[in-house]
Design a protein around this motif. Structure first.
Motif, PDB file in Angstrom:
ATOM      1  N   GLY A 139      37.671 -33.433 -12.776  1.00  0.00           N
ATOM      2  CA  GLY A 139      38.438 -32.936 -11.578  1.00  0.00           C
ATOM      3  C   GLY A 139      37.623 -33.336 -10.179  1.00  0.00           C
ATOM      4  O   GLY A 139      36.242 -33.228 -10.378  1.00  0.00           O
ATOM      5  N   HIS A 140      38.328 -33.531  -8.995  1.00  0.00           N
ATOM      6  CA  HIS A 140      37.817 -33.791  -7.804  1.00  0.00           C
ATOM      7  C   HIS A 140      36.873 -35.103  -7.825  1.00  0.00           C
ATOM      8  O   HIS A 140      37.291 -35.865  -8.764  1.00  0.00           O
ATOM      9  CB  HIS A 140      37.058 -32.508  -7.267  1.00  0.00           C
ATOM     10  CG  HIS A 140      37.498 -31.324  -7.717  1.00  0.00           C
ATOM     11  ND1 HIS A 140      38.592 -30.893  -6.717  1.00  0.00           N
ATOM     12  CD2 HIS A 140      37.567 -30.492  -8.663  1.00  0.00           C
ATOM     13  CE1 HIS A 140      39.205 -29.580  -7.035  1.00  0.00           C
ATOM     14  NE2 HIS A 140      38.568 -29.332  -8.536  1.00  0.00           N
ATOM     15  N   GLY A 141      35.899 -35.050  -7.082  1.00  0.00           N
ATOM     16  CA  GLY A 141      35.007 -36.388  -7.032  1.00  0.00           C
ATOM     17  C   GLY A 141      35.332 -36.692  -5.536  1.00  0.00           C
ATOM     18  O   GLY A 141      36.142 -36.664  -4.782  1.00  0.00           O
ATOM     19  N   GLN A 153      27.992 -28.315  -7.217  1.00  0.00           N
ATOM     20  CA  GLN A 153      29.299 -28.897  -6.793  1.00  0.00           C
ATOM     21  C   GLN A 153      30.114 -29.256  -7.977  1.00  0.00           C
ATOM     22  O   GLN A 153      29.568 -29.861  -8.939  1.00  0.00           O
ATOM     23  CB  GLN A 153      28.938 -30.092  -6.073  1.00  0.00           C
ATOM     24  CG  GLN A 153      28.401 -30.016  -4.781  1.00  0.00           C
ATOM     25  CD  GLN A 153      28.669 -31.079  -3.939  1.00  0.00           C
ATOM     26  OE1 GLN A 153      29.102 -31.262  -2.729  1.00  0.00           O
ATOM     27  NE2 GLN A 153      27.609 -32.167  -4.031  1.00  0.00           N
ATOM     28  N   GLU A 154      31.238 -28.553  -7.945  1.00  0.00           N
ATOM     29  CA  GLU A 154      32.167 -28.605  -9.092  1.00  0.00           C
ATOM     30  C   GLU A 154      32.316 -30.059  -9.746  1.00  0.00           C
ATOM     31  O   GLU A 154      32.011 -30.513 -10.930  1.00  0.00           O
ATOM     32  CB  GLU A 154      33.406 -28.232  -8.567  1.00  0.00           C
ATOM     33  CG  GLU A 154      34.423 -27.797 -10.095  1.00  0.00           C
ATOM     34  CD  GLU A 154      35.557 -27.638  -9.983  1.00  0.00           C
ATOM     35  OE1 GLU A 154      36.106 -27.171  -8.717  1.00  0.00           O
ATOM     36  OE2 GLU A 154      36.658 -28.106 -10.640  1.00  0.00           O
ATOM     37  N   LYS A 155      32.457 -31.099  -8.614  1.00  0.00           N
ATOM     38  CA  LYS A 155      32.669 -32.422  -8.994  1.00  0.00           C
ATOM     39  C   LYS A 155      31.702 -32.812 -10.136  1.00  0.00           C
ATOM     40  O   LYS A 155      32.044 -33.826 -10.920  1.00  0.00           O
ATOM     41  CB  LYS A 155      33.039 -33.202  -7.825  1.00  0.00           C
ATOM     42  CG  LYS A 155      31.799 -33.433  -6.959  1.00  0.00           C
ATOM     43  CD  LYS A 155      31.974 -34.402  -5.894  1.00  0.00           C
ATOM     44  CE  LYS A 155      30.675 -34.748  -5.008  1.00  0.00           C
ATOM     45  NZ  LYS A 155      30.715 -35.713  -3.972  1.00  0.00           N
ATOM     46  N   ILE A 212      39.439 -31.392 -16.620  1.00  0.00           N
ATOM     47  CA  ILE A 212      38.069 -30.658 -16.703  1.00  0.00           C
ATOM     48  C   ILE A 212      37.591 -30.194 -15.433  1.00  0.00           C
ATOM     49  O   ILE A 212      37.207 -30.925 -14.542  1.00  0.00           O
ATOM     50  CB  ILE A 212      37.123 -31.491 -17.712  1.00  0.00           C
ATOM     51  CG1 ILE A 212      37.517 -31.736 -18.817  1.00  0.00           C
ATOM     52  CG2 ILE A 212      35.673 -30.556 -17.465  1.00  0.00           C
ATOM     53  CD1 ILE A 212      36.832 -32.276 -19.771  1.00  0.00           C
ATOM     54  N   HIS A 213      37.541 -28.867 -15.385  1.00  0.00           N
ATOM     55  CA  HIS A 213      37.159 -28.430 -13.951  1.00  0.00           C
ATOM     56  C   HIS A 213      36.148 -27.036 -14.287  1.00  0.00           C
ATOM     57  O   HIS A 213      36.011 -26.537 -15.413  1.00  0.00           O
ATOM     58  CB  HIS A 213      38.379 -27.620 -13.053  1.00  0.00           C
ATOM     59  CG  HIS A 213      39.246 -28.808 -12.717  1.00  0.00           C
ATOM     60  ND1 HIS A 213      39.480 -28.904 -11.412  1.00  0.00           N
ATOM     61  CD2 HIS A 213      40.138 -29.870 -13.428  1.00  0.00           C
ATOM     62  CE1 HIS A 213      40.406 -29.895 -11.119  1.00  0.00           C
ATOM     63  NE2 HIS A 213      40.806 -30.410 -12.565  1.00  0.00           N
ATOM     64  N   ALA A 214      35.579 -26.634 -13.289  1.00  0.00           N
ATOM     65  CA  ALA A 214      34.712 -25.322 -13.249  1.00  0.00           C
ATOM     66  C   ALA A 214      35.045 -24.546 -12.211  1.00  0.00           C
ATOM     67  O   ALA A 214      35.604 -24.815 -11.034  1.00  0.00           O
ATOM     68  CB  ALA A 214      33.280 -25.817 -12.959  1.00  0.00           C
ATOM     69  N   ASN A 215      35.031 -23.479 -12.423  1.00  0.00           N
ATOM     70  CA  ASN A 215      35.980 -22.213 -11.371  1.00  0.00           C
ATOM     71  C   ASN A 215      34.827 -21.980 -10.322  1.00  0.00           C
ATOM     72  O   ASN A 215      33.664 -21.784 -10.450  1.00  0.00           O
ATOM     73  CB  ASN A 215      36.339 -20.911 -12.159  1.00  0.00           C
ATOM     74  CG  ASN A 215      37.796 -20.995 -12.308  1.00  0.00           C
ATOM     75  OD1 ASN A 215      38.245 -21.372 -11.116  1.00  0.00           O
ATOM     76  ND2 ASN A 215      38.370 -20.203 -13.138  1.00  0.00           N
TER      77      ASN A 215
HETATM   78 ZN   LIG Z   1      38.532 -27.660  -9.960  1.00  0.00          ZN
END
Ligand SMILES: [Zn+2]
Length: 374
Positions: A139-141, A153-155, A212-215
């Motif tokens: 996810g993201h980036g 950072q989640e990305k 795939i992500h983190a919260n």
């Molecule tokens: Zn996310």
């Protein structure tokens, strides 16, 4: 050199043969052997008839079987093997008459060949429905960092874990494609960035899609992991329209010539999207179960959401939220390679458990009587 062209020639020798017709297409010769007319055999068995004037042979042919008989001879050929007949092949009323025992042998051979073809077709069909290609979506980036908390950072976590999942799946012979393998966005525009991930998945004809992500959460006490599937009926009509327009089933059949979605496309896509939903739930449950074992965090379960990436990916699709970066203890673990590896192991094992069921049931298209790997 067809049978028709030879009828006239044979009429001159018909007087040599005398027989009594007892059934349509069946005759009894002077030696009391039962005969069947060649046309009758061809019609009943779906064979083509050919007569070779030069060799005086009659061929009865299917796509993979050939019988050759010669009037006046008591031997025949069946798929290049010589067969001794109980009586000579006859001519009667312009028709080649074949001893019934050979006709029975021919029918048996045709049935065997049919069974072999069925088996091959089933194997090919099963082969086509194995889970082969997985799209992983970190996810993201790039310009979209996702959630940020506790120095993370989640990305970055999403990419790090996804690459480990990729390695683990590839070790098991699964093809893995990634929507990104570096710290990049796919578009400057956020909505387009998400759509491009779906377009990629759809264009690659992925068997499954895993984002795939983190919260992150304003409540620092929130903790645990969760796996999302799409809300099945949310915007279903729109999704059906879009799928039918972009990937017309009838269009493919017509060599891509269809200009617009037909009612048939919509019916097919409605059924497919509902089937994908059921498969998505199964995939989500497998991942949730394996993550539970792998990281022993708070399991928040399988949930439904309308996330764009799972809504518009036309295959079983799930979105994993690995844990809360906003939770101090979880964030500390997420910073370590060992914990990321544990998460990756859980996700990869979940995907492989799903693959096992998918492969065994040809994509759930036949009844699944046992599922020993919940
Ligand atoms: Zn996310």
């Amino acid at each position: 050199m067809s049978i028709i062209s030879t009828v006239a020639r044979w009429t001159t020798v018909l007087a040599l043969f005398a027989a009594t017709v007892v059934l349509p297409g069946t005759a009894v010769g002077q030696d009391k052997v039962k005969y069947v007319g060649a046309h009758h055999v061809a019609l009943e068995c779906g064979l083509s008839l050919f007569f070779d004037d030069l060799s005086n042979r009659l061929r009865l042919v299917s796509e993979d079987t050939e019988a050759v008989v010669t009037p006046g001879l008591d031997v025949a050929m069946l798929d290049c093997e010589i067969v001794n007949l109980q009586s000579r092949v006859m001519l009667k009323r312009g028709e080649v008459q074949i001893p019934e025992s050979f006709v029975e042998m021919l029918k048996k051979r045709l049935e065997e060949k049919r069974a072999q073809r069925r088996k091959k077709e089933e194997a090919a069909q099963a082969q086509g429905k194995k889970l082969r290609r997985v799209v992983l979506d970190p996810g993201h980036g790039g310009r979209f960092p996702g959630a940020c908390a506790n120095g993370l950072q989640e990305k970055d976590i999403n990419l790090s874990v996804s690459l480990k999942v990729k390695d683990m799946l590839e070790e098991q012979g699964v093809e893995v494609l990634m929507t990104r393998e570096r710290d990049v966005h796919l578009s400057e525009d956020h909505k387009t960035d998400l759509e491009l991930r779906c377009d990629f998945t759809n264009s690659k004809k992925a068997d499954i899609f895993v984002s795939i992500h983190a919260n992150g959460c304003t409540n620092p006490a929130a903790t645990g992991f969760e796996v999302y599937v799409v809300r099945p009926h949310r915007e279903l009509n729109d999704r059906v329209e879009k799928a039918a327009r972009e990937a017309p089933v009838t269009g493919e059949e017509l060599g891509g010539r269809a200009k617009r979605a037909t009612e048939i496309d919509k019916i097919v896509w409605r059924a497919l999207l509902m089937a994908y939903f059921e498969q998505s739930k199964c995939l989500a449950e497998k991942i949730s179960g394996k993550l539970d074992t792998a990281i022993a965090d708070n399991n928040r379960g399988v949930l439904e959401s309308n996330f764009r990436v799972i809504r518009n990916s036309r295959c079983p699709a799930v979105l994993v939220e690995m844990g809360f970066m906003s939770h101090r203890a979880t964030a500390a673990k997420l910073k370590t390679d060992a914990y990321r590896r544990k998460i990756a192991r859980g996700i990869a094992e979940g995907i492989l458990a799903f693959k096992k069921k998918y492969d065994a049931t040809c994509g759930f298209t036949k009844p699944d009587n046992e599922d020993g790997d919940k």
